[in-house]
Design an enzyme around this catalytic site. Structure first.
Site, PDB file in Angstrom:
ATOM      1  N   SER A 286      -5.016 -14.286   1.526  1.00  0.00           N
ATOM      2  CA  SER A 286      -5.944 -13.331   0.931  1.00  0.00           C
ATOM      3  C   SER A 286      -6.236 -13.725  -0.503  1.00  0.00           C
ATOM      4  CB  SER A 286      -5.349 -11.917   0.968  1.00  0.00           C
ATOM      5  OG  SER A 286      -6.206 -10.982   0.333  1.00  0.00           O
TER       6      SER A 286
ATOM      7  N   TYR B 106       0.838  -1.198   0.000  1.00  0.00           N
ATOM      8  CA  TYR B 106       0.000   0.000   0.000  1.00  0.00           C
ATOM      9  C   TYR B 106       0.879   1.257   0.000  1.00  0.00           C
ATOM     10  CZ  TYR B 106      -3.812  -3.182   1.377  1.00  0.00           C
ATOM     11  OH  TYR B 106      -4.738  -4.209   1.435  1.00  0.00           O
TER      12      TYR B 106
ATOM     13  N   SER C 200     -13.720  -4.316   0.962  1.00  0.00           N
ATOM     14  CA  SER C 200     -14.676  -3.666   0.061  1.00  0.00           C
ATOM     15  C   SER C 200     -16.127  -4.068   0.338  1.00  0.00           C
ATOM     16  CB  SER C 200     -14.328  -3.963  -1.400  1.00  0.00           C
ATOM     17  OG  SER C 200     -14.977  -3.056  -2.265  1.00  0.00           O
TER      18      SER C 200
END
Length: 335
Positions: A152, A54, A206
């Site tokens: 993930s 990120y 999300s």
């Protein structure tokens, strides 16, 4: 704030996780990011999710600074490894032993901590033998640099293979971090049943579908200034799959349902994912501190079966359910 166990482990996480993807180190100033983190703490959030990729490591640095000085035992800090970081050389990505062991040390330094509570494989690595990856994670756990290991966006088959190897090495996978929302339900058919069987929970990202489920994008309307859909740093690309009139029209049909429950549309969306008992936590982000409090109000909300059915009817055929979509998120082999 309510708290849930992460998989079959003894670790508890807050139902709402604060995540800093697409915000810290890029979209918002560091001072604002720190105020968002403190707003999360004030709201009862104890779980914070980030990743080395990120903002090319800057997000971890910002989060580490924001949490510095707080009682470490009162926090659950989650980070991830896989995607390219640094100068993006040939070994600056993936789940090789080299990248994992170097990656955890870099993350710990930026996060200003001796350990992370959960270290996650950010995607499945087709270029590295799974045995090598799991052995490296086992060594990270034995060294005390991570207390638990998760993955993930792994498929059910990949999770099963990984759990088998992990169990033989003295640790277990406890979580998967997939995309999940009213609109994106690809984990329901295969990943969730497998995870439930093997003792993993979902920490979902999300839950408001990049902001689409807030209802702020009316079909045919102008894009709100400063919204995700106008962000040229990556947000607009991520949200583009939902910016179709048929989707946006269906989303608007959720407004009366939310209104009857006294919820905002964002709160309804977050509460919806938390109705799945295999979901331990929903990740929310924020560019302003006040956004944190709104999303936290979804914790503890119970949606009756009749409401869940109405949501299904309102969204209809625009919901994506194909389990094969999970495999698409991991880059294919480069060998």
């Amino acid at each position: 704030m309510d708290y849930r166990h992460l998989g079959s482990s003894g670790l508890k996480v807050s139902e709402i996780t604060y995540g800093n993807w697409l915000t810290h180190g890029s979209q918002v100033e560091n001072e604002t990011a720190t105020r968002c983190v403190h707003a999360a703490l004030d709201a009862g959030i104890t779980t914070f999710d980030t990743a080395d990729v990120y903002a090319n490591t800057a997000a971890e640095t910002v989060l580490g600074e924001a949490l510095d000085g707080l009682r470490r035992e009162s926090l659950e800090i989650l980070t991830k490894v896989y995607w390219p970081v640094g100068p993006q050389g040939p070994n600056d990505r993936g789940l090789s032993r080299k990248h994992i062991l170097e990656g955890i040390d870099g993350s710990l330094s930026r996060l200003r901590t001796d350990y992370v509570d959960l270290y996650q494989a950010h995607r499945y690595d087709h270029d590295t033998p799974l045995e090598e990856t799991m052995q490296a994670f086992a060594d990270v756990v034995r060294a005390g640099k991570a207390l638990y290991i998760g993955v993930s966006e792994w498929t059910a088959e990949q999770i099963r293979a990984g759990q088998e190897l992990a169990s033989g090495l003295g640790f277990r996978l406890v979580s998967n971090q997939p995309q999940y929302s009213m609109l994106w339900r690809v984990i329901e058919e295969e990943v969730v049943p497998t995870s439930r069987e093997l003792g993993l929970s979902q920490i979902v990202w999300s839950p408001v579908a990049q902001g689409v489920l807030t209802g702020k994008y009316p079909p045919g309307g102008a894009l709100p200034a400063g919204s995700r859909a106008t962000d040229e740093k990556g947000g607009a690309r991520m949200i583009s799959r939902w910016m179709r009139d048929d989707v946006l029209e269906r989303v608007q049909a959720l407004a009366p349902i939310a209104g009857e429950l006294g919820l905002s549309m964002a709160q309804l969306a977050v509460a919806w994912v938390l109705q799945n008992p295999n979901v331990a936590s929903a990740i929310i982000g924020a560019s302003r501190p006040e956004q944190v409090g709104e999303n936290v109000a979804a914790s503890g909300v119970d949606l009756p079966a009749e409401v869940m059915a109405r949501i299904d009817a309102a969204l209809g055929e625009v919901v994506e359910r194909d389990p094969a979509r999970t495999a698409e998120s991991s880059p294919p082999t480069t060998r």
